[in-house]
Design a protein around this motif. Structure first.
Motif, PDB file in Angstrom:
ATOM      1  N   ASN A  75     111.764 -20.283   7.446  1.00 26.03           N
ATOM      2  CA  ASN A  75     110.656 -19.819   7.054  1.00 26.03           C
ATOM      3  C   ASN A  75     109.868 -19.537   8.352  1.00 26.03           C
ATOM      4  N   GLU A  76     109.839 -18.304   8.836  1.00 32.19           N
ATOM      5  CA  GLU A  76     109.111 -17.642  10.118  1.00 32.19           C
ATOM      6  C   GLU A  76     108.040 -16.822   9.546  1.00 32.19           C
ATOM      7  N   SER A  77     107.615 -16.715   8.244  1.00 34.61           N
ATOM      8  CA  SER A  77     106.669 -15.979   7.768  1.00 34.61           C
ATOM      9  C   SER A  77     105.126 -16.353   8.208  1.00 34.61           C
ATOM     10  N   GLY A  78     104.951 -17.438   8.381  1.00 36.20           N
ATOM     11  CA  GLY A  78     103.537 -17.967   8.658  1.00 36.20           C
ATOM     12  C   GLY A  78     102.785 -18.766   7.609  1.00 36.20           C
ATOM     13  N   GLY A  79     103.372 -18.205   6.117  1.00 31.49           N
ATOM     14  CA  GLY A  79     102.874 -18.877   4.978  1.00 31.49           C
ATOM     15  C   GLY A  79     103.691 -20.180   4.831  1.00 31.49           C
ATOM     16  N   SER A  80     102.931 -20.944   3.660  1.00 29.05           N
ATOM     17  CA  SER A  80     103.292 -22.078   3.123  1.00 29.05           C
ATOM     18  C   SER A  80     104.819 -22.154   2.816  1.00 29.05           C
ATOM     19  N   GLY A  81     105.305 -20.877   2.125  1.00 25.60           N
ATOM     20  CA  GLY A  81     106.608 -20.918   1.802  1.00 25.60           C
ATOM     21  C   GLY A  81     106.724 -21.756   0.361  1.00 25.60           C
ATOM     22  N   VAL A  82     108.267 -21.918   0.122  1.00 23.24           N
ATOM     23  CA  VAL A  82     108.618 -22.836  -0.847  1.00 23.24           C
ATOM     24  C   VAL A  82     109.076 -24.180  -0.344  1.00 23.24           C
ATOM     25  N   ARG A  83     108.367 -25.357  -0.871  1.00 24.33           N
ATOM     26  CA  ARG A  83     108.561 -26.331  -0.238  1.00 24.33           C
ATOM     27  C   ARG A  83     109.906 -27.156  -0.883  1.00 24.33           C
ATOM     28  N   ILE A  84     110.921 -27.709  -0.034  1.00 20.02           N
ATOM     29  CA  ILE A  84     111.990 -28.395  -0.489  1.00 20.02           C
ATOM     30  C   ILE A  84     111.572 -29.759  -0.898  1.00 20.02           C
ATOM     31  N   THR A  85     112.186 -30.350  -1.709  1.00 15.86           N
ATOM     32  CA  THR A  85     111.965 -31.774  -2.309  1.00 15.86           C
ATOM     33  C   THR A  85     113.240 -32.832  -2.281  1.00 15.86           C
ATOM     34  N   GLY A  86     114.371 -31.813  -2.422  1.00 20.29           N
ATOM     35  CA  GLY A  86     115.367 -32.766  -2.774  1.00 20.29           C
ATOM     36  C   GLY A  86     116.751 -31.829  -2.624  1.00 20.29           C
ATOM     37  N   LEU A  87     117.967 -32.521  -2.757  1.00 15.26           N
ATOM     38  CA  LEU A  87     119.163 -31.734  -2.343  1.00 15.26           C
ATOM     39  C   LEU A  87     120.024 -32.605  -3.589  1.00 15.26           C
ATOM     40  N   VAL A  88     120.507 -31.844  -4.369  1.00 11.87           N
ATOM     41  CA  VAL A  88     121.547 -32.353  -5.459  1.00 11.87           C
ATOM     42  C   VAL A  88     123.038 -31.827  -5.189  1.00 11.87           C
ATOM     43  N   VAL A  89     123.936 -32.764  -5.064  1.00  7.36           N
ATOM     44  CA  VAL A  89     125.271 -32.292  -4.634  1.00  7.36           C
ATOM     45  C   VAL A  89     126.029 -32.862  -5.869  1.00  7.36           C
ATOM     46  N   THR A  90     127.098 -31.974  -6.377  1.00  7.66           N
ATOM     47  CA  THR A  90     128.076 -32.374  -7.316  1.00  7.66           C
ATOM     48  C   THR A  90     129.399 -32.257  -6.478  1.00  7.66           C
ATOM     49  N   PRO A  91     130.232 -33.036  -6.376  1.00  5.38           N
ATOM     50  CA  PRO A  91     131.731 -32.821  -5.654  1.00  5.38           C
ATOM     51  C   PRO A  91     132.432 -31.928  -6.695  1.00  5.38           C
ATOM     52  N   PRO A  92     133.542 -31.170  -6.267  1.00  2.00           N
ATOM     53  CA  PRO A  92     134.545 -30.353  -6.684  1.00  2.00           C
ATOM     54  C   PRO A  92     134.857 -30.721  -8.151  1.00  2.00           C
ATOM     55  N   ASP A  93     135.254 -30.101  -9.375  1.00  5.06           N
ATOM     56  CA  ASP A  93     135.638 -30.414 -10.256  1.00  5.06           C
ATOM     57  C   ASP A  93     134.890 -31.865 -11.011  1.00  5.06           C
ATOM     58  N   GLU A  94     133.881 -32.124 -10.586  1.00  6.72           N
ATOM     59  CA  GLU A  94     133.122 -33.095 -11.189  1.00  6.72           C
ATOM     60  C   GLU A  94     131.856 -32.754 -11.888  1.00  6.72           C
ATOM     61  N   THR A  95     131.195 -33.698 -12.762  1.00  9.82           N
ATOM     62  CA  THR A  95     130.200 -33.109 -13.258  1.00  9.82           C
ATOM     63  C   THR A  95     128.738 -34.305 -13.206  1.00  9.82           C
ATOM     64  N   LYS A  96     129.348 -35.438 -12.455  1.00 12.83           N
ATOM     65  CA  LYS A  96     128.175 -36.366 -11.876  1.00 12.83           C
ATOM     66  C   LYS A  96     127.776 -35.993 -10.511  1.00 12.83           C
ATOM     67  N   SER A  97     126.330 -35.931 -10.443  1.00 16.18           N
ATOM     68  CA  SER A  97     125.907 -35.592  -9.220  1.00 16.18           C
ATOM     69  C   SER A  97     125.203 -36.640  -8.340  1.00 16.18           C
TER      70      SER A  97
END
Length: 221
Positions: free
Chosen positions: A165-187
């Motif tokens: 984000n180099e726009s100078g604005g506040s942008g969209v705040r990121i609060t977390g990352l969710v990872v689901t391994p390949p061929d799995e349903t549990k994250s």
């Protein structure tokens, strides 16, 4: 005297007939007894032989069946197959790996096999960012994904790229990352280690891209 001679003659004939009858009877009994004994011996021998053969057949069948069962059991050892990596077996962490001067930011996600067995990883993991504007799903880069065996205790990495984000604005705040391994349903939900915000876009497509297994860090190591 003539009468006595006739009487003696009659007695002699009668005695002769009686003796002949006795001899014939002994001959008949002598012949029948061996015949009966032979029959009994044959029957006994046949039964004994037949019983022995049947018992032998059962033993042979039993042993043969047991041998085949053992061989089949050994040959169908499911533990010999390497299964896919499960979410609960993986230690998943994320770190910022942006290189100065890059136009995009990069986060490397590490998957370490802690399941006590080798397992297979194939393709892409599912990646979603939690943001102040809702959940944002990463798109695949389209790079070729090669299946790999991740040995116990070893790690593999994949990369997530996103616009800075180099726009100078506040942008969209990121609060977390969710990872689901390949061929799995549990994250697994992780803290986001990259830049705090994404630039605001018109929503024409995902700004976040995810690469296949081995596309970041040291690869499999």
């Amino acid at each position: 005297m003539r009468v006595r001679k006739l009487t003696f003659a009659a007695l002699a004939v009668a005695a002769g007939l009686s003796l002949t009858a006795c001899q014939n009877g002994e001959d008949d009994m002598g012949q029948s007894a061996p015949s009966s004994a032979a029959g009994a011996s044959s029957t006994s021998g046949g039964s004994g032989s037949g019983g022995s053969e049947q018992d032998g057949a059962k033993d042979s069948a039993g042993k043969g069946s047991g041998g085949q069962g053992t061989a089949a059991g050994t040959g169908s050892n499911v533990n010999g197959k390497v299964g896919k990596c499960r979410t609960d077996e993986l230690e998943i962490t994320a770190s910022d790996s942006t290189i100065d001067g890059d136009t995009d930011g990069t986060v490397a996600v590490q998957l370490k096999n802690g399941g006590g067995r080798d397992c297979v990883l194939s393709g892409y993991a599912g990646v979603d960012l939690k943001t102040s504007a809702g959940s944002l799903s990463a798109e695949r880069t389209g790079e070729k994904a090669t299946p790999m065996t991740l040995k116990d205790g070893k790690s593999v990495y994949f990369g997530i790229t996103y616009p800075v984000n180099e726009s100078g604005g506040s942008g969209v705040r990121i609060t977390g990352l969710v990872v689901t391994p390949p061929d799995e349903t549990k994250s697994v939900t992780l803290d986001w280690p990259g830049a705090a915000t994404l630039p605001v876009t018109d929503g024409s497509g995902s700004q976040v891209k995810v690469g296949p297994m081995g596309s970041a860090g040291q690869g499999e190591g």
